[in-house]
Design an enzyme around this catalytic site. Structure first.
Site, PDB file in Angstrom:
ATOM      1  N   ALA A  41       0.850  -1.194   0.000  1.00  0.00           N
ATOM      2  CA  ALA A  41       0.000   0.000   0.000  1.00  0.00           C
ATOM      3  C   ALA A  41       0.882   1.238   0.000  1.00  0.00           C
ATOM      4  O   ALA A  41       1.850   1.320   0.742  1.00  0.00           O
ATOM      5  CB  ALA A  41      -0.899  -0.021   1.223  1.00  0.00           C
ATOM      6  N   THR A  42       0.552   2.200  -0.854  1.00  0.00           N
ATOM      7  CA  THR A  42       1.424   3.365  -1.024  1.00  0.00           C
ATOM      8  C   THR A  42       0.784   4.671  -0.569  1.00  0.00           C
ATOM      9  O   THR A  42       1.411   5.721  -0.629  1.00  0.00           O
ATOM     10  CB  THR A  42       1.806   3.517  -2.506  1.00  0.00           C
ATOM     11  N   ALA A  43      -0.485   4.601  -0.163  1.00  0.00           N
ATOM     12  CA  ALA A  43      -1.195   5.848   0.159  1.00  0.00           C
ATOM     13  C   ALA A  43      -0.744   6.422   1.490  1.00  0.00           C
ATOM     14  O   ALA A  43      -0.478   5.690   2.444  1.00  0.00           O
ATOM     15  CB  ALA A  43      -2.692   5.597   0.168  1.00  0.00           C
ATOM     16  N   HIS A  48     -10.692   0.022   1.228  1.00  0.00           N
ATOM     17  CA  HIS A  48      -9.824  -0.962   0.569  1.00  0.00           C
ATOM     18  C   HIS A  48      -9.427  -2.088   1.527  1.00  0.00           C
ATOM     19  O   HIS A  48      -9.432  -3.255   1.157  1.00  0.00           O
ATOM     20  CB  HIS A  48      -8.564  -0.274   0.005  1.00  0.00           C
ATOM     21  N   GLU A  98       2.986  -1.289   4.395  1.00  0.00           N
ATOM     22  CA  GLU A  98       2.737   0.144   4.211  1.00  0.00           C
ATOM     23  C   GLU A  98       4.020   0.770   3.699  1.00  0.00           C
ATOM     24  O   GLU A  98       4.996   0.903   4.422  1.00  0.00           O
ATOM     25  CB  GLU A  98       2.330   0.796   5.544  1.00  0.00           C
ATOM     26  N   ASP A 116      -0.070  -1.161  -5.152  1.00  0.00           N
ATOM     27  CA  ASP A 116      -1.218  -0.278  -5.397  1.00  0.00           C
ATOM     28  C   ASP A 116      -1.008   1.035  -4.656  1.00  0.00           C
ATOM     29  O   ASP A 116      -1.203   1.084  -3.451  1.00  0.00           O
ATOM     30  CB  ASP A 116      -2.488  -1.002  -4.923  1.00  0.00           C
TER      31      ASP A 116
END
EC number: 2.7.1.156
Lengths: 186, 144
Positions: A35-37, A51, A66, A87
């Site tokens: 996860a890149t957010a 998500h 993360e 993503d």
């Protein structure tokens, strides 16, 4: 193996990507979600929760990483039993480019983009499969402000490089995957 | 004539250079809207291949007139280049245009007109070209 999936907002990219992971994962494999957010506001927090919730209902059990930046630091922690979903590339690039003051300098942006490309190449090589999700943001002309210009230029460059490397390239539209490239087995 | 269209930063220029093997030795004119002005065919030209890159920028510069005359001006320009190409077998006119049609409708009138005229011009040009390719992430998809 590398699968590249791009598409517009709400085009079903992530869902298509998760289906690919499910197809590829076999009994002794592990599914990973990178996860890149970064949580920047309430909407983003809700989006991430949604998500996570969707993944928790997924038949696969995911190991989540993360990694909003510095992708290269984890690339050697995977092997041929790992199927990875990244993503998304768009967030990762934005987090890297705008982490410091050098985003207006093209050579600095290029160095960061190259580092992301190298990390992706290594991840693809080390793992069983790497599925990369990204965004289509290229249909509004060439932007005038330096930040957007460099971001789009680097993302476009990465897209071209990754598609050239990928075994499969998909454009998601309205939830339908359009296969643009498929490497046939020799 | 050959029209190459696609989003920004998708490798359109690179594709054209590779496909037509354009290097310093090849007799061609590379006219980029990001750097220079548009021109019409003239008798002093010795090159056989002409590339117009950044068609959307050339179009933008002609928006000082009303949009209907702008469209007609471009239709005429495309026709003149088509005539030039047809004069000799080895001649080829290549147009590269950025697709600017899929963003939010701009609030600013000039920006809106630019998008509209560019869309119309691309449609006209597609009619006149015998080949059209759309580039996505460096991959070409032949549309005509």
């Amino acid at each position: 193996m590398i699968v590249f999936i791009s598409g517009g907002v709400r085009s079903g990219k992530t869902h298509i990507a998760e289906q690919y992971v499910q197809q590829i994962v076999s009994e002794n494999d592990e599914a990973h979600y990178i996860a890149t957010a970064k949580i920047t506001d309430e909407e983003m927090r809700q989006r991430i929760i949604r998500h996570q919730h969707e993944r928790s209902h997924h038949p696969l059990s995911w190991k989540t990483w993360e990694q909003p930046e510095k992708l290269h630091t984890i690339v050697n922690r995977f092997d041929k039993n790992d199927v990875i979903l990244l993503d998304c590339l768009t967030n990762l690039l934005a987090n890297e480019l705008f982490a410091d003051e050098f985003w207006h300098k093209e050579d600095s942006c290029l160095r960061k983009a190259t580092s992301i490309y190298e990390a992706i190449r290594t991840l693809g090589k080390n793992s069983k499969a790497l599925i990369i999700v990204s965004n289509e943001v290229f249909y509004n002309g060439v932007p005038e402000d330096a930040g957007t210009y460099h971001f789009m230029k680097m993302l476009g460059l990465l897209h071209q490089q990754i598609v050239s490397l990928a075994d499969k390239a998909i454009l998601a539209q309205n939830g339908v995957p359009l296969i643009k490239k498929e490497r046939t087995k020799e | 004539m050959h029209f190459i269209v696609g989003g920004a930063f998708q490798g359109k220029r690179k594709w054209v250079k590779e496909y037509y093997q354009l290097n310093d030795c090849q007799q061609h004119i590379w006219c980029s809207g990001y750097e220079t002005e548009f021109f019409l065919p003239h008798h002093k030209m010795t090159q056989t291949v002409i590339v117009f890159e950044g068609l959307e920028i050339f179009i933008r510069r002609t928006l000082y007139t009303d949009i209907m005359s702008c469209r007609n001006e471009w239709r005429e320009a495309f026709r003149l280049w088509q005539l030039w190409e047809n004069e000799k077998l080895e001649r080829r006119v290549i147009w590269i245009g950025c697709d600017i049609s899929q963003g939010i409708v701009p609030i600013n009138e000039e920006e809106r007109n630019w998008r509209d005229v560019t869309g119309w011009c691309y449609q006209e040009l597609v009619k006149m070209c015998n080949r059209v390719d759309r580039i996505w992430c460096g991959l070409a998809e032949r549309m005509k």
